[in-house]
Motif scaffolding. Structure first.
Motif, PDB file in Angstrom:
ATOM      1  N   ILE A 129       0.812  -1.222   0.099  1.00 21.22           N
ATOM      2  CA  ILE A 129       0.173   0.081   0.060  1.00 21.22           C
ATOM      3  C   ILE A 129       0.956   1.313   0.077  1.00 21.22           C
ATOM      4  CG2 ILE A 129      -1.549   1.337   1.446  1.00 21.22           C
ATOM      5  CD1 ILE A 129      -2.978  -1.490   2.203  1.00 21.22           C
ATOM      6  N   TRP A 130       1.895   1.246   0.804  1.00 19.05           N
ATOM      7  CA  TRP A 130       2.965   2.242   1.061  1.00 19.05           C
ATOM      8  C   TRP A 130       3.618   2.577  -0.704  1.00 19.05           C
ATOM      9  CZ3 TRP A 130       5.890   1.264   5.872  1.00 19.05           C
ATOM     10  CH2 TRP A 130       5.210   1.545   7.023  1.00 19.05           C
ATOM     11  N   ASN A 133       0.758   3.864  -2.886  1.00 20.62           N
ATOM     12  CA  ASN A 133       0.716   5.669  -2.663  1.00 20.62           C
ATOM     13  C   ASN A 133       1.954   6.419  -3.329  1.00 20.62           C
ATOM     14  OD1 ASN A 133      -1.917   5.022  -1.515  1.00 20.62           O
ATOM     15  ND2 ASN A 133      -1.216   5.241   0.570  1.00 20.62           N
ATOM     16  N   ALA A 220      -3.458   5.686   5.029  1.00 17.22           N
ATOM     17  CA  ALA A 220      -3.373   4.981   3.955  1.00 17.22           C
ATOM     18  C   ALA A 220      -4.498   4.095   4.352  1.00 17.22           C
ATOM     19  CB  ALA A 220      -2.135   4.171   3.987  1.00 17.22           C
ATOM     20  N   ALA A 221      -4.651   3.475   5.234  1.00 15.29           N
ATOM     21  CA  ALA A 221      -5.619   2.234   5.350  1.00 15.29           C
ATOM     22  C   ALA A 221      -6.278   1.936   6.839  1.00 15.29           C
ATOM     23  CB  ALA A 221      -5.033   0.931   4.760  1.00 15.29           C
ATOM     24  N   LEU A 254      -8.253   3.212   2.373  1.00 19.06           N
ATOM     25  CA  LEU A 254      -8.554   1.755   1.978  1.00 19.06           C
ATOM     26  C   LEU A 254      -8.928   0.877   3.051  1.00 19.06           C
ATOM     27  CD1 LEU A 254      -5.237   0.988   0.026  1.00 19.06           C
ATOM     28  CD2 LEU A 254      -7.324   1.307  -0.953  1.00 19.06           C
ATOM     29  N   ILE A 256      -9.041  -2.682   4.662  1.00 21.49           N
ATOM     30  CA  ILE A 256      -8.312  -4.156   4.631  1.00 21.49           C
ATOM     31  C   ILE A 256      -9.102  -5.207   5.734  1.00 21.49           C
ATOM     32  CG2 ILE A 256      -6.077  -5.362   5.268  1.00 21.49           C
ATOM     33  CD1 ILE A 256      -4.678  -2.720   5.007  1.00 21.49           C
ATOM     34  N   ASP A 281     -10.969  -3.764   0.039  1.00 23.22           N
ATOM     35  CA  ASP A 281      -9.892  -3.225  -0.883  1.00 23.22           C
ATOM     36  C   ASP A 281      -8.624  -4.341  -1.027  1.00 23.22           C
ATOM     37  OD1 ASP A 281     -11.130  -0.548  -1.862  1.00 23.22           O
ATOM     38  OD2 ASP A 281     -10.703  -0.175   0.319  1.00 23.22           O
ATOM     39  N   ALA A 282      -8.504  -4.890   0.144  1.00 24.67           N
ATOM     40  CA  ALA A 282      -7.615  -6.079   0.123  1.00 24.67           C
ATOM     41  C   ALA A 282      -7.958  -7.011   1.269  1.00 24.67           C
ATOM     42  CB  ALA A 282      -6.273  -5.454   0.578  1.00 24.67           C
ATOM     43  N   LEU A 301      -5.573  -8.595  -3.553  1.00 30.99           N
ATOM     44  CA  LEU A 301      -5.532  -7.223  -3.774  1.00 30.99           C
ATOM     45  C   LEU A 301      -6.508  -6.821  -4.889  1.00 30.99           C
ATOM     46  CD1 LEU A 301      -1.750  -6.773  -4.380  1.00 30.99           C
ATOM     47  CD2 LEU A 301      -2.880  -5.998  -2.434  1.00 30.99           C
ATOM     48  N   ILE A 305      -5.517  -1.299  -5.744  1.00 30.19           N
ATOM     49  CA  ILE A 305      -3.961  -1.153  -4.994  1.00 30.19           C
ATOM     50  C   ILE A 305      -3.273  -1.844  -6.207  1.00 30.19           C
ATOM     51  CG2 ILE A 305      -2.507  -2.324  -3.469  1.00 30.19           C
ATOM     52  CD1 ILE A 305      -4.962  -2.416  -1.658  1.00 30.19           C
TER      53      ILE A 305
END
Length: 463
Positions: A129-130, A133, A220-221, A254, A256, A281-282, A301, A305
């Motif tokens: 994810i990082w 992004n 992020a999530a 996101l 997860i 999303d994941a 994923l 993503i």
């Protein structure tokens, strides 16, 4: 002088660094040595049979003696015992398993990545994810939201995602950028007189306020367990996760789903995400993925993503990530066979039938004055002991009663889990359990419960 041969228990105390124990006590006492398994039972080196109502840390979904995943693993060992799937190489088991899993998850056009453990899967996912992004031009979008008391793993990032204080103490965790929110446990975290609807509304306000304070462009999530496991088998109000998902989508954050415990039938649906009505999303998987016969985990994923992973790979020239044992062909073969068994042997139907039966038996305790709550779904249930159920007052020496109940169960040949949530214990047997075995389970539990009540009185934990 002839050297005395050490028992396995003694050698464990001298040479093994175990987990989730007091190390000094383990050094003195050693550990129970499990040598065999038979359906939902495990057998120790003294021949004692234990009904394992914890599935070996929520993991052995097919029990302890199904030979079919083992046979698939042996066949794969003979054909190709190892190969990686990096550097433009692959192998048939990983392709077959990825295709199978992509067709099962509640996610369109999923891409699958493999790892070895659930902790590793959650750690890898955050790394992805990082990376995504950064490819989006949002390198500061890195923070992670999760729940107090949730459990997401033992690696540095996964443990930081987790919200259990005793798992942070001494390790310098959580790392900065990991933010914990009120868990959606209505019994424990609702205010006096608060309705479920008001409870959900308040938690969503907390989420909104946290996003505003931190800045959506830095988050992020949010990672969640659809149904909490180690946190106490927390089944959220039905409106909670759909409301949370709406907030996250508005802020480009996101969602997860950590399905390490809840995946592959445990909650009564194939995935816990379906049980609580979310569209992640994941997703991450482990444990029941191969019935834990071989270590393997996975990440699913969404294009939201993956498309940016591909963009980043073009941007940087290389997707520089890998793990030697991820997607091991033997693990893939065992997992593929496990998924076939789950689909073809009516495991989901058995979970529904046996889960209802186990739930009815557990709910028979709900009116007891020291039982604050019985909660659960599918084949994961919990009981929480309290000093006063109307006020939710905790017992003295919080956690001692749950530990004693687990001890009394083991005296009667029953393994359960005491949890990091007040005085809660969990019962989550293998998904193949039948009615006769549930009768056996509850007979042993009844005796342990009675003995624990006597112990609570003797120790004056209500005073």
């Amino acid at each position: 002088m002839q050297k005395q041969e050490l028992s396995t228990r003694q050698r464990d105390a001298q040479f093994v660094l175990p987990h989730y124990v007091n190390l000094s006590k383990r050094f003195v006492e050693g550990a129970d040595v499990i040598t065999g398994g038979d359906r939902v039972y495990v057998i120790d080196d003294e021949g004692r049979r234990f009904l394992d109502a914890s599935s070996g840390m929520w993991a052995a979904s097919l029990g302890f003696s199904d030979s079919r995943p083992a046979e698939a693993a042996i066949e794969q060992l003979r054909q190709l015992p190892f190969y990686h799937y990096g550097l433009n190489k692959t192998h048939e088991p990983i392709v077959d398993l990825a295709q199978k899993l992509a067709g099962m998850v509640p996610m369109d056009n999923a891409r699958i990545h493999f790892a070895t453990t659930g902790s590793e899967a959650n750690d890898f996912l955050l790394k992805f994810i990082w990376y995504a992004n950064s490819a989006r031009g949002l390198p500061e979008k890195r923070k992670v939201l999760s729940h107090h008391n949730a459990w997401h793993g033992s690696t540095i990032a996964a443990c930081s995602m987790s919200g259990i204080p005793r798992c942070h103490q001494g390790f310098g965790l959580p790392l900065p950028g990991f933010i914990h929110l009120t868990a959606p446990h209505f019994f424990r975290n609702s205010l006096d007189g608060e309705s479920e609807a008001a409870f959900v509304e308040r938690l969503c306000r907390e989420l909104e306020q946290t996003i505003e304070e931190q800045g959506a462009d830095t988050i992020a999530a949010m990672i969640v367990e659809p149904v909490g496991a180690a946190s106490g088998v927390v089944v959220p109000p039905s409106s909670y996760y759909p409301a949370v998902q709406e907030v996250l989508r508005r802020h480009d954050i996101l969602l997860i789903a950590d399905e390490v415990v809840t995946g592959f039938g445990r909650t009564g649906n194939m995935f816990g995400s379906q049980t609580v009505n979310i569209e992640p999303d994941a997703m991450t998987f482990a444990k029941g993925f191969s019935s834990s016969y071989i270590p393997i985990s996975a990440i699913a994923l969404s294009p939201r993503i993956y498309d940016f992973l591909q963009k980043g790979s073009d941007q940087y020239g290389f997707f520089s990530h890998g793990s030697t044992f991820a997607g091991h062909p033997v693990g893939c073969a065992a997992a593929l066979k496990t998924l076939d068994i789950i689909e073809n042997d009516g495991i989901a139907e058995n979970v529904e039938t046996m889960g209802n039966l186990l739930g009815q038996r557990m709910k028979a305790y709900a009116d007891h004055p020291l039982v604050g709550e019985v909660r659960g779904t599918g084949l994961m249930w919990a009981m929480e002991l309290v000093a006063n159920k109307s006020t939710r007052e905790l017992l003295k020496y919080t956690g001692a009663a749950a530990n004693q109940l687990a001890v009394e169960c083991e005296k009667r040949g029953l393994i359960i889990r005491n949890l990091a949530n007040g005085d809660s214990v969990a019962i989550a047997p293998p998904l193949i359990i039948n009615a006769e075995e549930i009768d056996d389970l509850m007979h042993r539990f009844d005796g342990a419960f009675t003995a624990t009540l006597q112990w609570i009185e003797s120790k004056e934990l209500l005073a």
